[in-house]
Design an enzyme around this catalytic site. Sequence first.
Site, PDB file in Angstrom:
ATOM      1  N   GLN A   1       0.842  -1.196   0.000  1.00 32.55           N
ATOM      2  CA  GLN A   1       0.000   0.000   0.000  1.00 32.55           C
ATOM      3  C   GLN A   1       0.882   1.254   0.000  1.00 32.55           C
ATOM      4  O   GLN A   1       1.899   1.267   0.702  1.00 32.55           O
ATOM      5  CB  GLN A   1      -0.897   0.024   1.247  1.00 32.55           C
ATOM      6  CG  GLN A   1      -2.082   0.957   1.111  1.00 32.55           C
ATOM      7  CD  GLN A   1      -2.957   0.981   2.373  1.00 32.55           C
ATOM      8  OE1 GLN A   1      -2.585   0.444   3.396  1.00 32.55           O
ATOM      9  NE2 GLN A   1      -4.101   1.615   2.291  1.00 32.55           N
TER      10      GLN A   1
ATOM     11  N   GLY B   1       1.250  -1.179  11.632  1.00 28.05           N
ATOM     12  CA  GLY B   1       0.711  -2.432  11.120  1.00 28.05           C
ATOM     13  C   GLY B   1       0.197  -2.259   9.708  1.00 28.05           C
ATOM     14  O   GLY B   1      -0.064  -1.134   9.258  1.00 28.05           O
ATOM     15  N   MET B   2       0.086  -3.377   9.013  1.00 23.35           N
ATOM     16  CA  MET B   2      -0.473  -3.372   7.664  1.00 23.35           C
ATOM     17  C   MET B   2      -1.408  -4.574   7.561  1.00 23.35           C
ATOM     18  O   MET B   2      -1.033  -5.704   7.883  1.00 23.35           O
ATOM     19  CB  MET B   2       0.660  -3.451   6.634  1.00 23.35           C
ATOM     20  CG  MET B   2       0.188  -3.522   5.202  1.00 23.35           C
ATOM     21  SD  MET B   2      -0.681  -2.003   4.684  1.00 23.35           S
ATOM     22  CE  MET B   2      -1.873  -2.683   3.538  1.00 23.35           C
ATOM     23  N   GLU B   3      -2.621  -4.290   7.082  1.00 18.15           N
ATOM     24  CA  GLU B   3      -3.713  -5.263   7.149  1.00 18.15           C
ATOM     25  C   GLU B   3      -3.672  -6.325   6.053  1.00 18.15           C
ATOM     26  O   GLU B   3      -4.709  -6.651   5.476  1.00 18.15           O
ATOM     27  CB  GLU B   3      -5.046  -4.499   7.091  1.00 18.15           C
ATOM     28  CG  GLU B   3      -5.341  -3.763   5.765  1.00 18.15           C
ATOM     29  CD  GLU B   3      -4.831  -2.329   5.712  1.00 18.15           C
ATOM     30  OE1 GLU B   3      -3.853  -2.008   6.413  1.00 18.15           O
ATOM     31  OE2 GLU B   3      -5.411  -1.526   4.956  1.00 18.15           O
TER      32      GLU B   3
ATOM     33  N   HIS C   1      -7.042  -2.763  15.221  1.00 18.80           N
ATOM     34  CA  HIS C   1      -7.143  -1.923  14.023  1.00 18.80           C
ATOM     35  C   HIS C   1      -6.961  -2.760  12.744  1.00 18.80           C
ATOM     36  O   HIS C   1      -7.812  -2.739  11.848  1.00 18.80           O
ATOM     37  CB  HIS C   1      -6.092  -0.809  14.090  1.00 18.80           C
ATOM     38  CG  HIS C   1      -6.088   0.100  12.902  1.00 18.80           C
ATOM     39  ND1 HIS C   1      -6.770   1.287  12.876  1.00 18.80           N
ATOM     40  CD2 HIS C   1      -5.498  -0.027  11.689  1.00 18.80           C
ATOM     41  CE1 HIS C   1      -6.602   1.862  11.692  1.00 18.80           C
ATOM     42  NE2 HIS C   1      -5.825   1.071  10.953  1.00 18.80           N
ATOM     43  N   GLU C   2      -5.867  -3.497  12.691  1.00 16.39           N
ATOM     44  CA  GLU C   2      -5.595  -4.262  11.461  1.00 16.39           C
ATOM     45  C   GLU C   2      -6.641  -5.357  11.265  1.00 16.39           C
ATOM     46  O   GLU C   2      -7.035  -5.652  10.144  1.00 16.39           O
ATOM     47  CB  GLU C   2      -4.170  -4.838  11.481  1.00 16.39           C
ATOM     48  CG  GLU C   2      -3.049  -3.816  11.708  1.00 16.39           C
ATOM     49  CD  GLU C   2      -3.114  -2.566  10.839  1.00 16.39           C
ATOM     50  OE1 GLU C   2      -3.716  -2.611   9.758  1.00 16.39           O
ATOM     51  OE2 GLU C   2      -2.580  -1.520  11.267  1.00 16.39           O
TER      52      GLU C   2
ATOM     53  N   HIS D   1      -9.730  -3.984   9.681  1.00 17.77           N
ATOM     54  CA  HIS D   1      -9.598  -3.834   8.222  1.00 17.77           C
ATOM     55  C   HIS D   1     -10.080  -5.086   7.475  1.00 17.77           C
ATOM     56  O   HIS D   1     -10.339  -5.010   6.269  1.00 17.77           O
ATOM     57  CB  HIS D   1      -8.141  -3.588   7.842  1.00 17.77           C
ATOM     58  CG  HIS D   1      -7.716  -2.149   7.857  1.00 17.77           C
ATOM     59  ND1 HIS D   1      -8.361  -1.173   7.143  1.00 17.77           N
ATOM     60  CD2 HIS D   1      -6.678  -1.531   8.485  1.00 17.77           C
ATOM     61  CE1 HIS D   1      -7.732  -0.007   7.338  1.00 17.77           C
ATOM     62  NE2 HIS D   1      -6.716  -0.197   8.153  1.00 17.77           N
TER      63      HIS D   1
ATOM     64  N   TYR E   1      -8.178   9.161   9.257  1.00 13.23           N
ATOM     65  CA  TYR E   1      -8.332   8.311  10.440  1.00 13.23           C
ATOM     66  C   TYR E   1      -9.295   8.924  11.450  1.00 13.23           C
ATOM     67  O   TYR E   1     -10.306   8.332  11.810  1.00 13.23           O
ATOM     68  CB  TYR E   1      -6.971   8.088  11.109  1.00 13.23           C
ATOM     69  CG  TYR E   1      -6.045   7.165  10.345  1.00 13.23           C
ATOM     70  CD1 TYR E   1      -5.355   7.614   9.219  1.00 13.23           C
ATOM     71  CD2 TYR E   1      -5.854   5.849  10.735  1.00 13.23           C
ATOM     72  CE1 TYR E   1      -4.505   6.779   8.516  1.00 13.23           C
ATOM     73  CE2 TYR E   1      -4.991   4.997  10.030  1.00 13.23           C
ATOM     74  CZ  TYR E   1      -4.323   5.476   8.932  1.00 13.23           C
ATOM     75  OH  TYR E   1      -3.488   4.648   8.232  1.00 13.23           O
TER      76      TYR E   1
END
Length: 633
Positions: free
Chosen positions: A174, A302-304, A328-329, A332, A414
């Site tokens: 991303q 983090g990355m989902e 959070h992730e 997603h 956000y």
Amino acid sequence: MKLIQLSTFVFILILTSCGTPNKEEVTDASKVAEESNSFDRVWSEDEIDYHTLSNYMDVYVSHIHLDVEISFDEKKLFGSATHTIENPCNKDIIVFDSRSLDITSITLNDGEEATYEMGEYDELLGESITVHIKEDTKKVKINYSTSEGTRALDWLVPAQTAGKENPFMYTQGQAVLTRTWIPCQDTPGRRITYSAKVKVPNHLMAVMSASNPTVKNESGVYDFEMNQSIPTYLMAIAVGDLEFIEIDERTGVYSEPSMIEACRYEFGDMGKMVDAAEGLYGKYQWERYDVIVLPPSFPFGGMENPRLTFATPTIIAGDRSLTTLVAHELAHSWSGNLVTNSNWNDFWLNEGFTMYFERRIMEELYGKDYVDMLALLGYQDLQASISSLEPKMQMLKLKMKGIDPDEAMTDIAYEKGYSFLRLIEELAGREKFDVFIKDYFTTHKFQTMTTEVFVTYLQENLLEPNSIEFNLNEWVYESGLPENCLVVVSERFNSVEAQLTSFYETNNANSVTPKDWSTHEWLHFIRHFKPETTVDQLAILDDAFHLTQSGNSEIAAIWFEKSVNAGYDKIDVELEAFLMRVGRRKFLQPLYNALAATPEGKQKGLDIYVKARDNYHFVSVSTIDAILGYSPI
Ligand code: BES
Ligand code: ZN
């Protein structure tokens, strides 16, 4: 069934322009809420993705098979990407995105050599690959290798890992970086399934945003399947000396062996988070939910990546206090991965919904008091962003054409996104709002979403039936923060503020009693230091609470920032160690900014940066280069 298909077909012939929208013809955004990869597709202007060079609206990829090898010696990934294509309008070219890839050859179907042209290099978007195809072309295989400095990839030498013995590699896709390691139609506007065969050195394990191994195998060859359709920015791989532990039947953690026990404790609530999320907004659609804890150079918290969240090790605080990031992730998995922003103008749909959902998960697990603290910290971030960002970056719906989509990653998406949804929750009542959100995810699952389609859906399904009226357009399309933004109150923070006030009155650390403070109370306390706080005052607090030595990355980062601002140099050794080790942009950016505020500080920052730069991923490097005005020779 046959009849329905036939009538749909007639509908398409009449309504679609078979490709890029004709602005006069196609304006009704509500018609867009169809399965995004289906034949019957009417594109609206709002859906145009200006960050792809591909012709994804005309001809598109439905599946990618990767067959690649990873060479740590050459710092290269090489092999092929075979695209299964759909060409409903019988076009004679398919255009892919790429950036700094060496394309060696392209074949069609079972091996017929294809003709292709590379487009001119575009600083923002990379290079297009135009491949000539025929009516019977079902597959396009691109043989390629990545090159030195490929942006998505981070190659780590053993010294940059926890175990210090093996190299490590991970990707970050991303927003527009997947094209730097896979030639593809790199747009969230289409969804693909994928499979992969990946060869790695045989003492290492590979994992992807797909079905994953849990143990190493002798051959070093791993096979992957992602059978649910995803946008390309969610394709991801990590390779290293990895171990896996289970948290419960469907959740687990991968990390280097020396960290696995710390992870077992830190992520112990993960299974409960998935249960809570499902209880709120419907079934988890991705089978397993695992997290991989990467080395500290990872540029994000983090990355989902679906099925396998990529996470920074800086959330391991020893007390589970930073695992909001996991919520959070995980969130997603609905907002973003299931219902995906149509293009980067609609990024707030991914992140604003996720912030709202994240806090609902946390409320289920830890209660309202806890979430009030998170929301208030978020509101402070939002206010800071509103006062620093230019007005055109303060709208929820952005106009990112010609701008790097990375710049959309601000607290507007956000926290303004969160505040907007929180307000609607308040107006509709939680019960109705929850039904609405759950239906929204169910109705649009595995599809893309524009702001306009969402707004229409919101009006038709929640606002109008309940006669709710409010300044919706101002929230979505205007800059600034509307006056009816709800103000968050946290009792726990009120007590923190009282103690800080009494510290300033007495200069005595005894007026601060943080025995029961969580990380969030500490953050609130340090954030509220007055600009005129003296070096002596910082020294009193440091002697009493050893903040310079804090093992909590969030507390350390804000403490270092305030110390740099005040000229408190007892932090220098620890600050340098932190900047050398951690590559998370959220921490680096304010710290280098604080250093760059004075000439001496800037020199100090540059001296550290020249040594640390190799430890950072491209995403962080590009930001910090700009802050320090640094360009490598
Ligand atoms: N998807 C984002 C990370 C991202 C956004 C990468 C835009 C590239 C472009 C991820 O879900 C995220 O928001 N991460 C945050 C987590 C935090 C809000 C809990 C981060 O990394 O700080
Ligand atoms: Zn996010």
